[in-house]
Design an enzyme around this catalytic site. Sequence first.
Site, short mmCIF file in Angstrom:
data_model
loop_
_atom_site.label_atom_id
_atom_site.label_comp_id
_atom_site.label_asym_id
_atom_site.label_seq_id
_atom_site.Cartn_x
_atom_site.Cartn_y
_atom_site.Cartn_z
N VAL A 149 36.83 43.03 45.13
CA VAL A 149 38.16 42.80 45.68
C VAL A 149 38.38 41.30 45.52
O VAL A 149 37.80 40.50 46.26
CB VAL A 149 38.24 43.22 47.16
CG1 VAL A 149 39.57 42.79 47.77
CG2 VAL A 149 38.08 44.73 47.28
N PRO A 150 39.18 40.93 44.52
CA PRO A 150 39.19 39.54 44.04
C PRO A 150 39.92 38.57 44.95
O PRO A 150 40.98 38.04 44.61
CB PRO A 150 39.89 39.66 42.69
CG PRO A 150 40.83 40.80 42.87
CD PRO A 150 40.14 41.77 43.78
N CYS A 151 39.32 38.29 46.09
CA CYS A 151 39.97 37.36 47.02
C CYS A 151 39.99 35.94 46.43
O CYS A 151 40.75 35.10 46.88
CB CYS A 151 39.27 37.38 48.37
SG CYS A 151 37.50 37.11 48.30
N HIS A 152 39.16 35.72 45.40
CA HIS A 152 39.20 34.39 44.76
C HIS A 152 40.49 34.20 43.98
O HIS A 152 40.81 33.08 43.59
CB HIS A 152 38.00 34.23 43.83
CG HIS A 152 37.91 35.25 42.75
ND1 HIS A 152 37.51 36.55 42.99
CD2 HIS A 152 38.21 35.17 41.43
CE1 HIS A 152 37.55 37.22 41.84
NE2 HIS A 152 37.97 36.42 40.88
#
Length: 191
Positions: A149-152
């Site tokens: 889950v690409p919170c970056h």
Amino acid sequence: MNKRNDLVIISIHKTNKLYFAAAFSQKGKIVRIALPKTNLEDLITEISNYHPKFIINNMHEKIVAIIAEIYHGNKSNFDIELLEMDIPNKSSHVTSTLKTNFERDVILEVASIPQGHVRTYKEIATSVKTQGYRAVGTAIGKNPFPIVVPCHRVIRSDGKIGGFRGGKQMKIEMLINEGFKIKSDKILLEK
DNA sequence: GATTGACGCCGAG
DNA sequence: CTCGGCGTCAATC
């Protein structure tokens, strides 16, 4: 639904210098992903904070290897079905993966950001119909499934990188791996 | 209630 | 550009 006291299986995968790990429920769903570390002990310690009862078994190493690929910007998609997205009952006060509907809404929204793209905290907030931008940031900060889950890929509205649990440097590194260029804490949108 | 955030916006230096 | 200060809202104490 996997709870804090349930037994989890931790699988590990090592790349050049980094160890990656994820915790799986008995049903084979991912209940937690750890940010990569150079030290294996630290990695286990981090997961054990959330799941004190664990065994280490590499039956799921292939999945962890995919997570490592995503980290290095070499793979873009991941089957969200592998993630434990259930919300616990109101009564159970144990630490589980996701706690509230709000958290799940935010995580699902972030999960939809494609590789090589970014969105702002404000845009995520708008998508989940709230003006509590900070609340969105807090929910993303608790993301149990970093990398996948690409919170970056969530940045501030002014173009600055914003915070990251594993340190801003790691966030910058992941964005660079995906082809972005960054200058003085700001992302250059033309890549 | 009061406090605390991986934020946003605006106005003053 | 950097700060301060305030808006806003969900979680936590």
